[in-house]
Design a protein around this motif. Structure first.
Motif, PDB file in Angstrom:
ATOM      1  N   PRO A  42      22.655   3.583 -15.131  1.00  0.00           N
ATOM      2  CA  PRO A  42      23.280   3.784 -13.819  1.00  0.00           C
ATOM      3  C   PRO A  42      23.212   2.592 -12.883  1.00  0.00           C
ATOM      4  O   PRO A  42      23.526   2.719 -11.701  1.00  0.00           O
ATOM      5  N   LYS A  80      17.228   6.429  -8.156  1.00  0.00           N
ATOM      6  CA  LYS A  80      17.598   7.754  -7.658  1.00  0.00           C
ATOM      7  C   LYS A  80      17.817   8.750  -8.795  1.00  0.00           C
ATOM      8  O   LYS A  80      17.551   9.941  -8.644  1.00  0.00           O
ATOM      9  N   THR A  87      19.805  -5.214 -10.133  1.00  0.00           N
ATOM     10  CA  THR A  87      18.683  -4.285 -10.141  1.00  0.00           C
ATOM     11  C   THR A  87      17.546  -4.986 -10.860  1.00  0.00           C
ATOM     12  O   THR A  87      17.577  -5.145 -12.086  1.00  0.00           O
ATOM     13  N   ASP A 147      19.613  -0.245  -0.187  1.00  0.00           N
ATOM     14  CA  ASP A 147      19.988   1.038  -0.742  1.00  0.00           C
ATOM     15  C   ASP A 147      21.385   0.857  -1.351  1.00  0.00           C
ATOM     16  O   ASP A 147      22.306   0.439  -0.648  1.00  0.00           O
ATOM     17  N   PRO A 148      21.572   1.153  -2.635  1.00  0.00           N
ATOM     18  CA  PRO A 148      22.889   0.911  -3.238  1.00  0.00           C
ATOM     19  C   PRO A 148      24.015   1.705  -2.590  1.00  0.00           C
ATOM     20  O   PRO A 148      25.187   1.321  -2.718  1.00  0.00           O
ATOM     21  N   ASP A 149      23.674   2.783  -1.892  1.00  0.00           N
ATOM     22  CA  ASP A 149      24.698   3.547  -1.183  1.00  0.00           C
ATOM     23  C   ASP A 149      24.989   2.980   0.199  1.00  0.00           C
ATOM     24  O   ASP A 149      25.856   3.494   0.914  1.00  0.00           O
ATOM     25  N   TRP A 185      21.647   2.488  -9.098  1.00  0.00           N
ATOM     26  CA  TRP A 185      21.295   3.880  -8.782  1.00  0.00           C
ATOM     27  C   TRP A 185      20.218   4.425  -9.713  1.00  0.00           C
ATOM     28  O   TRP A 185      19.905   5.607  -9.684  1.00  0.00           O
ATOM     29  N   GLN A 230      30.513   7.545 -11.726  1.00  0.00           N
ATOM     30  CA  GLN A 230      30.605   8.215 -10.429  1.00  0.00           C
ATOM     31  C   GLN A 230      31.785   7.755  -9.580  1.00  0.00           C
ATOM     32  O   GLN A 230      32.259   8.501  -8.713  1.00  0.00           O
ATOM     33  N   LYS A 282      29.987  12.144 -10.151  1.00  0.00           N
ATOM     34  CA  LYS A 282      28.619  11.743  -9.897  1.00  0.00           C
ATOM     35  C   LYS A 282      27.653  12.737 -10.530  1.00  0.00           C
ATOM     36  O   LYS A 282      27.823  13.947 -10.396  1.00  0.00           O
ATOM     37  N   GLY A 330      29.559  -1.664  -7.935  1.00  0.00           N
ATOM     38  CA  GLY A 330      28.340  -1.800  -8.716  1.00  0.00           C
ATOM     39  C   GLY A 330      27.971  -3.239  -8.994  1.00  0.00           C
ATOM     40  O   GLY A 330      27.994  -4.077  -8.099  1.00  0.00           O
TER      41      GLY A 330
END
Length: 388
Positions: free
Chosen positions: A199, A205, A318, A274-276, A202, A35, A171, A43
């Motif tokens: 991922p 999600k 993660t 939140d990874p974003d 992520w 992405q 993405k 990451g």
């Protein structure tokens, strides 16, 4: 008719890149989708260094590491790039530590060499560390440092060498399962006989729309660097080993490498994020508490370091509840393979993880018992409302 790939791998971190390499090497026409623009630091696989070691509490990892070392060596030889620097690894804990006992049993069970150090040995061999008299240690002679950024690039270069193609800045926005899986990205659509999802943070999600909700927690890790009071006190060139304190949560350290005269020492945990938005309020508050705790730890145990970090960076893990990986098929779609939840210790094992996921994708008998990595070990991982 649109091209149908033998395999599409989603996620070009170390696990995805190693998996794509194994697939391409085994003759699969493979596409690797990422992405973010490569290379990137958003990451879990960026940075200059990672620890490599055989000393594991879990014997299945100690066994897998026996194969990981030769694969790392093959990658070095094929790319002409030094990735592994042997330093030895010091694992410390209180004398009563069951984790250290189990690590000794795991190493012995895997036929790996190690050395036991009592408190007096620890003080004599490593005078720049300060631990109480009730501490002991294990020395893993094959442990060392992996050059992480270079390792990631090597796997991607080899993947392309074996015929693979990379599409970054794409993405994944939707996955349509079926005998031929359709992967919709922000730029294109791909069809594939096998889809492998790696991922990273992520994962939740991406898996939820596929009807899966495994217990994964993305956490923000504070990567802390500490200036040496006297240059080379904890330097790799002086033979200082990689370091793991097995008291829970773990702390880990790597000899000066990325920054001259600066030692990398981190806390193996962090706030759920939140990874974003990893640097949002929750991550920032958690980071401050961890830095304070690590300052106190440095003052107590690393007298040769300044007790305030010189550099602060961040990374993401993660985590699964048991800190074992998830390497499995989707329970309803055999041609969707999942590799997630590497819990901050997957980098060194990536060559073997890639091999195992390749074996699953190609319907080969896995080289290891996959029970510790099964999705089914967690109950209620399906998302009831998802329409499959």
């Amino acid at each position: 008719m649109a091209e149908v790939w033998d395999a599409v791998v989603v996620g070009a971190g170390i696990e995805g890149s190693a998996t794509a390499f194994q697939l391409a090497k085994n003759g699969c026409q493979t596409l690797l989708v990422e992405q973010f623009p490569l290379p990137h630091s958003r990451g879990s696989s960026h940075g200059a260094s990672r620890i490599i070691r055989k000393a594991y509490v879990q014997q299945h990892y100690a066994q897998m590491m026996k194969e990981a070392y030769p694969i790392w060596e093959q990658v070095q030889q094929e790319t002409g790039t030094q990735l592994y620097m042997k330093t030895g690894g010091l694992m410390v804990a209180p004398s009563s530590s069951q984790q250290l006992d189990q690590t000794e049993r795991s190493l012995a069970g895997a036929g790996s060499e190690f050395e036991k150090l009592i408190s007096d040995d620890l003080k004599l061999r490593f005078p720049n560390l300060s631990f109480p008299a009730d501490y002991r240690a294990i020395l893993d002679p094959e442990a060392g440092v992996l050059k992480a950024d270079k390792a990631l690039r090597c796997f991607q270069d080899l993947f392309v060498k074996y015929g693979g193609r990379i599409r970054d800045e794409e993405k994944v926005v939707r996955i349509d399962p079926g005998d031929v899986v359709t992967v919709h990205t922000s730029k294109s659509t791909y069809k594939t006989h096998r889809l492998l999802l790696l991922p990273g943070p992520w994962a939740g999600k991406l898996l939820a729309p596929l009807g899966l909700q495994p217990p994964l927690e993305p956490v923000r890790i504070s990567v802390l660097y500490w200036r040496e009071k006297q240059p080379d006190t904890y330097a790799l060139k002086k033979g200082f080993p990689v370091f793991v304190d097995h008291t829970i949560p773990h702390k880990y350290g790597l000899p000066s490498l990325e920054y001259p005269g600066i030692y990398k020492l981190c806390f193996h945990s962090g706030p759920v994020i939140d990874p974003d938005n990893r640097d949002g309020v929750a991550g920032s508050h958690g980071n401050q508490a961890i830095v304070r705790m690590m300052c106190d730890y440095v003052r107590k145990h690393f007298p040769g370091l300044e007790s305030v970090p010189a550099i602060q960076e961040s990374c993401m893990y993660t985590n699964t509840p048991d800190e074992d990986f998830i390497l499995d098929r989707h329970p309803q779609y055999r041609n969707i393979i999942i590799g997630v939840g590497f819990s901050g210790h997957g980098f060194k094992l990536a060559p073997v993880v890639g091999k195992l996921l390749c074996e699953l994708a190609m319907d080969k008998q896995p080289s290891y018992d996959m029970t510790p990595f099964s999705l089914s070990r967690f109950h209620n991982t399906a998302t009831p409302q998802a329409k499959l």
